[in-house]
Design a protein around this motif. Structure first.
Motif, PDB file in Angstrom:
ATOM      1  N   TYR A 186       0.824  -1.208   0.000  1.00 48.02           N
ATOM      2  CA  TYR A 186       0.000   0.000   0.000  1.00 48.02           C
ATOM      3  C   TYR A 186       0.860   1.261   0.000  1.00 48.02           C
ATOM      4  CZ  TYR A 186      -3.101   3.696   1.483  1.00 48.02           C
ATOM      5  OH  TYR A 186      -3.778   4.874   1.559  1.00 48.02           O
ATOM      6  N   TRP A 187       1.809   1.341   0.930  1.00 50.69           N
ATOM      7  CA  TRP A 187       2.564   2.582   1.081  1.00 50.69           C
ATOM      8  C   TRP A 187       3.573   2.818  -0.042  1.00 50.69           C
ATOM      9  CZ3 TRP A 187       0.696   6.216   3.799  1.00 50.69           C
ATOM     10  CH2 TRP A 187      -0.030   5.945   4.954  1.00 50.69           C
ATOM     11  N   LYS A 188       4.119   1.739  -0.615  1.00 47.25           N
ATOM     12  CA  LYS A 188       5.156   1.912  -1.635  1.00 47.25           C
ATOM     13  C   LYS A 188       4.619   1.908  -3.058  1.00 47.25           C
ATOM     14  CE  LYS A 188       8.930   0.017   1.165  1.00 47.25           C
ATOM     15  NZ  LYS A 188      10.018  -0.988   1.259  1.00 47.25           N
ATOM     16  N   ILE A 189       3.415   1.352  -3.262  1.00 46.94           N
ATOM     17  CA  ILE A 189       2.886   1.240  -4.625  1.00 46.94           C
ATOM     18  C   ILE A 189       1.559   1.991  -4.771  1.00 46.94           C
ATOM     19  CG2 ILE A 189       2.041  -0.356  -6.383  1.00 46.94           C
ATOM     20  CD1 ILE A 189       3.998  -2.421  -5.328  1.00 46.94           C
ATOM     21  N   ILE A 190       0.575   1.618  -3.964  1.00 45.93           N
ATOM     22  CA  ILE A 190      -0.777   2.171  -4.133  1.00 45.93           C
ATOM     23  C   ILE A 190      -0.835   3.638  -3.729  1.00 45.93           C
ATOM     24  CG2 ILE A 190      -3.204   1.923  -3.527  1.00 45.93           C
ATOM     25  CD1 ILE A 190      -2.044  -0.355  -5.206  1.00 45.93           C
TER      26      ILE A 190
END
Length: 278
Positions: A186-190
């Motif tokens: 979530y934090w690195k991609i989305i």
């Protein structure tokens, strides 16, 4: 050969009318802010005419009456904290519900329950909230921030959930194959991919919070801490309103949020269009 393009007069007329609805009130606000009370008359010509002498005395007096810098600090604090918390918490909630509501009836119910909060007006809840925040010692700027985050949750969740439709699930599946956890995914991609929606949520929330007077008035009234809209109530009395000072204060309060809008506006349209996809 150069083609002759015909002027689309209906469109031009609509644009001119739309532009006039913005320019005329702004011109009127600036003129009244620069005038002295003695220059104000009941006639339209007197209100719209140029000031006899250009002076910034009204702005200085408005800043003194509203305790401008202290009120600005509270407005920036409340607006900034509400925007940051809304982006972090509402995007997380939107991500969870966006990826699960189609697979689970429970999460689908939670999604519709959260979104239905848009139809609950603040006027119905303001008195119970005033009593509860006082009992919980949250009748201050911190309580106002919490309530803003809660009240703007339905709309922001709807926008984030709609925006997730444009993000392929394959990206998350590929990250899991590489060993990333759901939190890391979530934090690195989305989260970085949702930057256009972050800008949209930021400006919508910031504009609403910055200009709101009811929530601070009900929750913070009497605490000695004023936001700019709350401090501007000082220009209204039982016997009338000092329009010259009031309009000067309105222009001063417009500048910070206008700068914020200019910074974020490049991503707003893209975020609204993509977030509308169901």
């Amino acid at each position: 050969m150069i083609e002759n393009k015909r002027t689309n007069w209906p469109v031009m007329i609509c644009l001119i009318l739309g532009l006039s609805t913005i320019i005329f009130p702004l011109y009127m606000t600036i003129m009244i802010a620069l005038k002295q009370p003695s220059e104000m008359t009941n006639s339209i010509g007197g209100i719209l005419s140029l000031p006899k002498s250009w002076s910034l005395d009204n702005f200085r007096e408005a800043m003194r009456i509203t305790d401008f810098w202290r009120s600005l600090l509270y407005s920036v604090l409340i607006t900034g904290a509400s925007v940051v918390l809304s982006i972090v918490l509402h995007s997380l909630l939107g991500y969870v519900l966006g990826r699960t509501k189609a697979k689970s009836k429970f999460y689908s119910f939670v999604y519709y329950f959260v979104v239905s909060g848009m139809f609950v007006p603040f006027a119905i809840l303001m008195m119970p909230l005033a009593k509860q925040t006082a009992q919980m010692y949250l009748a201050n700027w911190a309580g106002v921030i919490i309530l803003y985050v809660v009240f703007y949750m339905p709309m922001n969740t709807l926008l984030y959930t709609g925006y997730l439709v444009n993000i392929p699930v394959a990206l998350e599946e590929a990250s899991r194959v590489d060993g990333a956890t759901t939190w890391q995914t979530y934090w690195k991609i989305i989260f970085p991919i949702m930057k256009p929606m972050h800008a949209t949520v930021a400006i919508i929330t910031a504009l609403s919070v910055w200009n709101d007077v009811m929530m601070p008035l009900i929750i913070m009234g009497g605490s000695g801490a004023n936001t700019l809209p709350l401090a501007q109530l000082n220009f209204q009395s039982q016997f009338g309103t000092n329009y010259n000072l009031a309009f000067s204060s309105y222009l001063l309060a417009l500048i910070p949020i206008l700068i914020f809008y200019v910074i974020c506006q490049k991503r707003i349209i893209n975020g609204v269009v993509n977030g509308a996809v169901k």
